[in-house]
Design a protein around this motif. Structure first.
Motif, PDB file in Angstrom:
ATOM      1  N   LEU A 149       2.868  -3.493 -10.444  1.00  0.00           N
ATOM      2  CA  LEU A 149       3.852  -3.203 -11.488  1.00  0.00           C
ATOM      3  C   LEU A 149       3.275  -3.336 -12.897  1.00  0.00           C
ATOM      4  N   ALA A 150       2.087  -3.940 -13.013  1.00  0.00           N
ATOM      5  CA  ALA A 150       1.447  -4.075 -14.329  1.00  0.00           C
ATOM      6  C   ALA A 150       0.544  -2.884 -14.642  1.00  0.00           C
ATOM      7  N   GLU A 151       0.393  -1.979 -13.694  1.00  0.00           N
ATOM      8  CA  GLU A 151      -0.525  -0.853 -13.863  1.00  0.00           C
ATOM      9  C   GLU A 151      -0.174   0.049 -15.053  1.00  0.00           C
ATOM     10  N   PRO A 152       1.103   0.396 -15.280  1.00  0.00           N
ATOM     11  CA  PRO A 152       1.414   1.268 -16.420  1.00  0.00           C
ATOM     12  C   PRO A 152       0.883   0.736 -17.757  1.00  0.00           C
ATOM     13  N   GLU A 153       1.000  -0.572 -17.962  1.00  0.00           N
ATOM     14  CA  GLU A 153       0.530  -1.143 -19.224  1.00  0.00           C
ATOM     15  C   GLU A 153      -0.990  -1.069 -19.339  1.00  0.00           C
ATOM     16  N   ARG A 154      -1.691  -1.256 -18.234  1.00  0.00           N
ATOM     17  CA  ARG A 154      -3.170  -1.186 -18.270  1.00  0.00           C
ATOM     18  C   ARG A 154      -3.641   0.253 -18.539  1.00  0.00           C
ATOM     19  N   VAL A 155      -2.930   1.223 -17.983  1.00  0.00           N
ATOM     20  CA  VAL A 155      -3.254   2.623 -18.269  1.00  0.00           C
ATOM     21  C   VAL A 155      -3.028   2.922 -19.749  1.00  0.00           C
ATOM     22  N   ALA A 156      -1.942   2.400 -20.288  1.00  0.00           N
ATOM     23  CA  ALA A 156      -1.640   2.602 -21.713  1.00  0.00           C
ATOM     24  C   ALA A 156      -2.697   1.951 -22.601  1.00  0.00           C
ATOM     25  N   GLU A 157      -3.136   0.756 -22.236  1.00  0.00           N
ATOM     26  CA  GLU A 157      -4.193   0.069 -22.989  1.00  0.00           C
ATOM     27  C   GLU A 157      -5.486   0.873 -22.980  1.00  0.00           C
ATOM     28  N   ALA A 158      -5.855   1.387 -21.806  1.00  0.00           N
ATOM     29  CA  ALA A 158      -7.083   2.172 -21.691  1.00  0.00           C
ATOM     30  C   ALA A 158      -6.988   3.458 -22.500  1.00  0.00           C
ATOM     31  N   THR A 159      -5.828   4.097 -22.469  1.00  0.00           N
ATOM     32  CA  THR A 159      -5.607   5.319 -23.243  1.00  0.00           C
ATOM     33  C   THR A 159      -5.795   5.052 -24.725  1.00  0.00           C
ATOM     34  N   GLU A 160      -5.244   3.926 -25.178  1.00  0.00           N
ATOM     35  CA  GLU A 160      -5.374   3.542 -26.593  1.00  0.00           C
ATOM     36  C   GLU A 160      -6.823   3.240 -26.939  1.00  0.00           C
ATOM     37  N   GLN A 161      -7.503   2.475 -26.103  1.00  0.00           N
ATOM     38  CA  GLN A 161      -8.889   2.088 -26.377  1.00  0.00           C
ATOM     39  C   GLN A 161      -9.825   3.294 -26.391  1.00  0.00           C
ATOM     40  N   MET A 162      -9.526   4.278 -25.539  1.00  0.00           N
ATOM     41  CA  MET A 162     -10.355   5.484 -25.490  1.00  0.00           C
ATOM     42  C   MET A 162     -10.066   6.435 -26.651  1.00  0.00           C
ATOM     43  N   GLY A 163      -8.956   6.215 -27.330  1.00  0.00           N
ATOM     44  CA  GLY A 163      -8.598   7.089 -28.444  1.00  0.00           C
ATOM     45  C   GLY A 163      -8.237   8.495 -27.995  1.00  0.00           C
ATOM     46  N   LEU A 164      -7.575   8.597 -26.844  1.00  0.00           N
ATOM     47  CA  LEU A 164      -7.256   9.908 -26.293  1.00  0.00           C
ATOM     48  C   LEU A 164      -6.144  10.599 -27.082  1.00  0.00           C
ATOM     49  N   THR A 165      -6.244  11.918 -27.182  1.00  0.00           N
ATOM     50  CA  THR A 165      -5.168  12.713 -27.770  1.00  0.00           C
ATOM     51  C   THR A 165      -4.370  13.434 -26.682  1.00  0.00           C
TER      52      THR A 165
END
Length: 288
Positions: free
Chosen positions: A80-96
């Motif tokens: 259940l914590a996976e969505p937040e980790r995906v969001a963190e990775a997206t932010e860290q990668m600077g994805l558009t």
């Protein structure tokens, strides 16, 4: 005897710093990518360009499609914590633009739809300017589950038809050709402004006429974006390749797709559903 891969299917390996950094990040956050699990031939190019497709809901699929390299089995838990980790990775990668897909979770009542919705919401909270594409399973035709995903308003809804109608039952496990078309139609009913996308892999024994007929079926349910790529056999246990299509044939199929009204067609030997996903969205938007 298996046919040898032609020259145009040679892959350039690029394991530079971006590739290594992305791999470290994925392992550090215990995240999965379909790039790795499905042995995508474009992983080196995409990861070098800091682009990845996250695979949520674990790495064990409850289906065993005869073309897919993702591990199969019965999952034992839900993270259940996976969505937040995906969001963190997206932010860290600077994805558009981010693509989120999953294994099939037929063991879950909603097929994992709520986790898809929560992942969309978590990414949007951290990176509001990042567009979000979801590549979803069919939820066994549970349209309430589909509505949960569509209510989260992804920027693009992707569900792959994979192959022509005649070969569908042989190539895919549990998924049904007409159910795929119905899902794509329902997606537009729930959110008319969200573009839809689907993919065909060729080389498993289809005819050109059947590929064209599949395009027509997808256009009948108003699919906006089409990707066409060459099937590559992941292992001797998987379906054999019946034909390697020449790049010129892919170019012809792209023309056929555009003539039929797709807003964008990505067609080539190494094209996969998420390949150049951001460019696909921009191109389709210009055609609207």
């Amino acid at each position: 005897m298996a046919e040898r891969k032609p020259e145009w299917l040679k892959i350039k390996l690029n394991t530079g710093e971006n590739f290594k950094e992305l791999k470290r990040m994925m392992r550090g956050k215990t995240l999965h990518t379909v790039c790795e699990e499905a042995r995508c031939p474009n992983i080196y190019e995409c990861w070098a360009n800091r682009t990845a497709t996250f695979m949520i809901l674990g790495d064990l699929c409850t289906r065993a499609c005869r073309f897919c390299a993702v591990k199969t089995g019965l999952p034992t838990e839900l993270d259940l914590a996976e969505p937040e980790r995906v969001a963190e990775a997206t932010e860290q990668m600077g994805l558009t633009h981010v693509v989120v897909t999953s294994v099939a979770r037929d063991d879950l009542k909603d097929g994992g739809a709520l986790v898809f919705a929560e992942t969309i919401q978590a990414i949007r909270k951290r990176t509001p300017l990042c567009s979000i594409e979801v590549l979803i399973p069919d939820f066994l035709g549970n349209w309430d589950a589909l509505k949960v995903v569509m209510d989260a308003k992804p920027d693009i809804l992707n569900h792959n038809i994979e192959t022509v109608e005649r070969l569908s039952d042989r190539v895919r496990s549990k998924a049904k050709y007409n159910r795929t078309l119905e899902l794509l139609a329902k997606s537009k009913e729930f959110q008319p402004k969200v573009p839809t996308k689907s993919s065909i892999m060729i080389g498993v024994g289809e005819t050109t006429e059947e590929i064209i007929a599949t395009m027509d079926d997808l256009r009948r349910v108003d699919v906006d974006i089409l990707t066409i790529g060459q099937y590559l056999q992941p292992s001797p246990k998987h379906l054999p390749v019946k034909k390697f299509y020449h790049p010129d044939e892919f170019a012809q199929l792209k023309e056929e797709g555009l003539k039929r009204g797709f807003k964008h067609v990505e067609s080539g030997p190494l094209v996969r559903s998420s390949y150049h996903a951001h460019e696909q969205v921009e191109s389709a938007a210009k055609a609207l």
